[in-house]
Design an enzyme around this catalytic site. Structure first.
Site, short mmCIF file in Angstrom:
data_model
loop_
_atom_site.label_atom_id
_atom_site.label_comp_id
_atom_site.label_asym_id
_atom_site.label_seq_id
_atom_site.Cartn_x
_atom_site.Cartn_y
_atom_site.Cartn_z
N ARG A 162 0.86 -1.17 0.00
CA ARG A 162 0.00 0.00 0.00
C ARG A 162 0.91 1.23 0.00
O ARG A 162 2.03 1.18 0.51
CB ARG A 162 -0.89 0.02 1.24
CG ARG A 162 -1.83 -1.18 1.37
CD ARG A 162 -2.62 -1.09 2.67
NE ARG A 162 -3.59 -2.19 2.80
CZ ARG A 162 -3.33 -3.34 3.41
NH1 ARG A 162 -2.13 -3.54 3.97
NH2 ARG A 162 -4.24 -4.28 3.48
N LYS A 185 -2.36 -2.69 7.76
CA LYS A 185 -3.59 -2.23 8.39
C LYS A 185 -3.86 -2.97 9.69
O LYS A 185 -3.65 -4.17 9.78
CB LYS A 185 -4.78 -2.44 7.44
CG LYS A 185 -4.93 -1.38 6.36
CD LYS A 185 -6.22 -1.58 5.60
CE LYS A 185 -6.44 -0.47 4.58
NZ LYS A 185 -7.71 -0.67 3.83
N HIS A 253 -2.74 2.84 -6.12
CA HIS A 253 -3.30 1.60 -5.58
C HIS A 253 -3.50 0.57 -6.68
O HIS A 253 -3.49 -0.64 -6.42
CB HIS A 253 -4.62 1.89 -4.87
CG HIS A 253 -5.00 0.83 -3.88
ND1 HIS A 253 -4.21 0.52 -2.78
CD2 HIS A 253 -6.07 0.00 -3.81
CE1 HIS A 253 -4.79 -0.44 -2.08
NE2 HIS A 253 -5.91 -0.78 -2.69
N ARG A 256 -0.73 -1.91 -6.90
CA ARG A 256 -0.85 -3.03 -5.96
C ARG A 256 -1.82 -4.07 -6.50
O ARG A 256 -1.58 -5.28 -6.42
CB ARG A 256 -1.31 -2.49 -4.61
CG ARG A 256 -1.65 -3.52 -3.54
CD ARG A 256 -1.93 -2.78 -2.24
NE ARG A 256 -2.86 -3.47 -1.37
CZ ARG A 256 -2.50 -4.36 -0.44
NH1 ARG A 256 -1.24 -4.69 -0.30
NH2 ARG A 256 -3.41 -4.91 0.34
N HIS A 279 -4.14 -9.16 3.45
CA HIS A 279 -5.58 -9.16 3.62
C HIS A 279 -5.97 -10.01 4.82
O HIS A 279 -5.49 -11.15 4.96
CB HIS A 279 -6.27 -9.74 2.37
CG HIS A 279 -6.27 -8.81 1.20
ND1 HIS A 279 -6.48 -9.22 -0.10
CD2 HIS A 279 -6.09 -7.46 1.13
CE1 HIS A 279 -6.43 -8.18 -0.91
NE2 HIS A 279 -6.19 -7.11 -0.18
N TYR A 288 -9.79 -10.87 -6.91
CA TYR A 288 -8.85 -10.94 -8.02
C TYR A 288 -9.14 -12.12 -8.95
O TYR A 288 -8.77 -12.10 -10.12
CB TYR A 288 -7.41 -11.03 -7.51
CG TYR A 288 -7.00 -9.77 -6.78
CD1 TYR A 288 -6.66 -8.62 -7.48
CD2 TYR A 288 -6.99 -9.71 -5.40
CE1 TYR A 288 -6.31 -7.45 -6.82
CE2 TYR A 288 -6.65 -8.56 -4.73
CZ TYR A 288 -6.31 -7.44 -5.45
OH TYR A 288 -5.98 -6.28 -4.79
#
Length: 308
Positions: A162, A185, A253, A256, A279, A288
């Site tokens: 990110r 995150k 982004h 990524r 994730h 994806y």
């Protein structure tokens, strides 16, 4: 907000936010969004019932109250995705509050969020990703700044970082080894491999950078030596994509996204890609597979003899 809540209810809201911050590792941006969403709900209930919302009124929220709240959001122009997010925050608050206060939260928890179509990631092609990196480097007259911008974008594409993660690197992270330890995150830590091209891009930038890089300083520096602002990378990629004729979705982004999609196209394992991206849920990474399926169908229709 102070007029909409009794002191006890205000303390409860703060307690829930502290709980989310401490036990769920919620980021400060998430905490801010939670606070705003629940405050909006409470403000509506105050107006709806014409009384301040203490713990007892909050515990008495009914199914019609929830329908009125959702109708209020819709009338205010909130998009289905935004409505679903706000409702999710309210439900999370009520799960915590009902356990603490001992009331039945079914009316709130059974409220249905509007359906919406999830936006799929829009990756660049491999050629476009490479062209983006090359073109980003040419946006500045200052050689070291061009090298810096190219190094950041190379990390986004080469390591799947990110932009906040790339700009959060410090001098202590350099020199890169075969891998990097990234704090993502919610404070989630992961290890990402560093490919040689990414390492070389950062090395080139550091050789040209006029500022001393110490273990405690940002690895990527702004023109005056401070920490590089993400908006500058967003701006330079916007200029590059306009020169290349790429769509507005070609953002930092998207690099990524491209990292993940190209790995998947090359036969990468979905769970491994989940770990590389950081994730929390596999369902996030599974988006994806839809992107890749769209690409495969286009290839099929363009090349299979019976499809033409």
């Amino acid at each position: 907000m102070s007029l909409a809540l009794t002191p006890a209810a205000r303390d409860a809201l703060q307690g829930w936010l502290d709980h989310a911050r401490a036990l769920k590792n919620a980021s400060e941006n998430t905490i801010t969004a939670y606070r705003a969403d629940v405050a909006e709900f409470i403000a509506f209930q105050t107006m709806h019932h014409a009384e301040p919302q203490g713990l007892k009124p909050l515990a008495r929220v009914t199914t019609p109250d929830m329908r009125a709240f959702m109708a209020h959001l819709h009338a205010g122009g909130a998009a289905p995705r935004s409505m679903a997010r706000k409702l999710s925050a309210v439900k999370s608050f009520y799960r915590w509050l009902s356990e603490r206060e001992g009331f039945e939260p079914t009316a709130v928890l059974s409220a249905r969020a509007p359906k919406f179509q999830k936006k799929l990631p829009r990756p660049l092609t491999e050629d476009a990703a490479r062209a983006m990196i090359d073109t980003v480097e040419m946006q500045s007259r200052e050689g070291w700044i061009g090298a810096r911008d190219a190094a950041v974008v190379t990390l986004l594409y080469g390591c799947g970082l990110r932009i906040s993660e790339a700009l959060g690197l410090t001098g202590a992270d350099w020199p890169f080894g075969e891998s990097l330890r990234i704090l993502g995150k919610g404070g989630k830590e992961r290890i990402v491999p560093v490919i040689p091209v990414s390492r070389r891009a950062v090395e080139t930038y550091l050789k040209l950078c006029p500022f001393e890089i110490t273990p405690t300083s940002p690895l990527f520096r702004g023109a005056r030596g401070g920490k590089l602002n993400a908006r500058l990378i967003q701006s330079v990629t916007e200029k590059a994509r306009m020169q290349l004729g790429l769509p507005a979705s070609a953002t930092p982004h998207a690099m990524r996204h491209s990292f993940a999609t190209h790995l998947l196209s090359a036969g990468g394992d979905l769970r491994a890609i989940q770990e590389l991206l950081g994730h929390a849920s596999l369902s996030t990474t599974q988006a994806y597979t839809s992107v890749d399926s769209v690409h495969l169908m286009k290839v099929y229709e363009a090349t299979h003899p019976k499809a033409r």
